[in-house]
Write an enzyme that holds these catalytic residues in place. Structure first.
Site, short mmCIF file in Angstrom:
data_model
loop_
_atom_site.label_atom_id
_atom_site.label_comp_id
_atom_site.label_asym_id
_atom_site.label_seq_id
_atom_site.Cartn_x
_atom_site.Cartn_y
_atom_site.Cartn_z
N LYS A 171 0.81 -1.23 0.00
CA LYS A 171 0.00 0.00 0.00
C LYS A 171 0.84 1.27 0.00
O LYS A 171 0.35 2.34 -0.36
CB LYS A 171 -0.96 0.01 1.19
N TYR A 199 -3.92 -12.62 3.17
CA TYR A 199 -3.56 -12.34 1.78
C TYR A 199 -2.43 -13.25 1.28
O TYR A 199 -2.66 -14.14 0.46
CB TYR A 199 -3.14 -10.87 1.64
N TYR A 211 -13.63 -14.45 3.36
CA TYR A 211 -12.51 -13.53 3.49
C TYR A 211 -12.05 -13.47 4.95
O TYR A 211 -12.85 -13.35 5.87
CB TYR A 211 -12.95 -12.13 3.04
#
Length: 317
Positions: A45, A268, A242
C-alpha cells in the site's frame, strides 16, 4: 508537510529451498519484497499511497478517510501516511465480533487514527460509506477506496511491474487479489494478463471484470497498450470466507517460514502462496520462472485471532 516516499526499489531474491520442496529448480522461484517498503511495517500500500498523498496534499485536504476490515493493512498504512504529514485520519472499519486491540488495529490507534465502526456490509457499500463520511466531515477530507484500488493505485503497480522487469527476467507473477488494484496494475505494466496470476482471497464479488477494466484504464493513463486477454484469477483458495484461514494457508505459512525464513500473513499472502504451491504440485509451473509478490501483512498475523489459530496449528506441527 512532506510527501510519502516508499523505500524503493524493493529487492528481488530467489527462494531455492522452497523451490526444492515444491519440486522446482532453484532458479525458478523468486520473491519481490513489497513487504519492505518501509511505511509503518511495510507492504504494497505504500506505493499506492504515494500517489494518493500527492493528490491530497496538492488539493489542500486536511483529513484522509479510508476503510476495510478490522485488520486492514491499507488502513494501518494510511494512518501512518496521515501522521507523517500532520493530517487527520478516519478509518471506516467493519465491526468484528470482538474489538480486540491487537495487530493492525493496535497500530491504527497508536498512529492516531479515529475509528468509525460500521456493521459488516458489502464491499461496495463500505466504499460508499468512506465517500459519505469524507463528504460530511467538518474539515476537507480526501476519500481513498478500500485497498487503494482505483486508478492511482493501479498506476503505482504498473510502475512496479516495470521496475521488476529491470531486475529479473521472468514468465509469471503471482499475487494475492483482495481489492484488485495490485493485480490490475501489474497486468497493465506487463501488457499481458497471462503473465499475472491473482489468487482471490474473497474480499469482493465481481473481481475478474474489475481487474480487467482497471488494468485497461491504468495502461491508457500511462500511454501503454491495453493488456492482452483478461484477468487470470484463482478463486479456489478462499475457504469459508474472506479473512478465514484455510488448512492450505496454514501449510503455506509454515513451509515458507521453515524453508526461507519468510513470514506471510493468513489473509492475503498465505492464501496466495497456497495457490502457488498447489500449481507447482500439479505441474502448472514447470519450465517457468515465477515471482511471488510479497505484499506484506505481518501485523495481521499478530492479532489475537490469528495468533490463537497459528498457536493451535503449531501444537501438531
Amino acid at each position: 508537510m512532506h510527501p510519502l516516499v516508499a523505500a524503493t526499489p524493493t529487492p528481488v531474491h530467489p527462494l531455492p529451498r522452497l523451490a526444492k520442496a515444491l519440486g522446482l529448480e532453484p532458479e525458478q522461484l523468486w520473491v519481490k519484497r513489497e513487504d519492505l517498503t518501509g511505511l509503518a511495517g511495510g507492504g504494497n500500500k505504500a506505493r499506492k499511497l504515494q500517489h494518493f498523498m500527492s493528490e491530497a496534499l496538492s488539493g489542500g485536504y486536511r483529513v484522509l478517510v479510508t476503510g476495510g476490515g478490522p485488520q486492514s493493512n491499507h488502513a494501518r498504512m494510511t494512518a501512518a501516511a496521515a501522521a507523517m504529514n500532520g493530517l487527520g485520519c478516519v478509518l471506516v472499519l467493519r465491526r468484528p465480533e470482538t474489538e480486540d486491540l491487537s495487530g493492525n488495529l493496535l497500530l491504527d490507534r497508536m498512529l492516531g487514527a479515529q475509528i468509525h465502526w460500521v456493521d459488516p456490509i458489502p464491499f461496495a457499500a463500505l466504499n460508499q460509506s468512506i465517500v459519505d463520511i469524507a463528504g460530511a466531515h467538518t474539515q476537507k477530507a480526501y476519500p481513498i477506496p478500500i485497498g487503494g484500488s482505483s486508478l492511482p493505485g493501479a498506476i503505482a503497480y504498473a510502475q512496479v511491474a516495470q521496475e521488476l522487469s529491470t531486475q529479473l527476467t521472468f514468465d509469471l507473477v503471482v499475487v494475492a487479489n483482495g481489492s484488485g488494484g495490485t493485480q490490475a496494475g501489474l497486468a497493465a505494466g506487463l501488457g499481458d494478463h497471462a503473465r499475472v496470476a491473482g489468487v482471490n482471497v474473497g474480499a469482493q464479488d465481481g473481481i475478474d471484470a474489475f481487474v480487467t477494466d482497471l488494468a485497461a484504464q491504468a495502461a491508457a493513463a500511462l500511454g501503454l497498450p491495453t493488456p492482452n486477454g483478461a484477468a487470470q484469477i484463482d478463486h479456489g483458495r478462499i475457504g469459508l470466507a474472506y479473512g478465514v484461514p484455510t488448512k492450505e494457508c496454514e501449510e503455506a505459512l509454515l513451509l515458507v517460514a521453515r524453508t526461507e525464513g519468510l513470514l506471510l500473513d493468513p489473509v492475503y499472502t498465505g492464501k496466495a502462496m497456497a495457490g502457488l504451491i498447489a500449481w507447482a504440485r500439479h505441474g502448472r509451473l514447470d519450465g517457468k520462472r515465477v515471482v511471488f509478490v510479497h505484499t506484506g501483512g505481518l501485523p495481521g498475523l499478530l492479532s489475537t485471532r490469528y495468533t490463537q489459530w497459528m498457536g493451535a496449528a503449531l501444537v501438531d506441527s
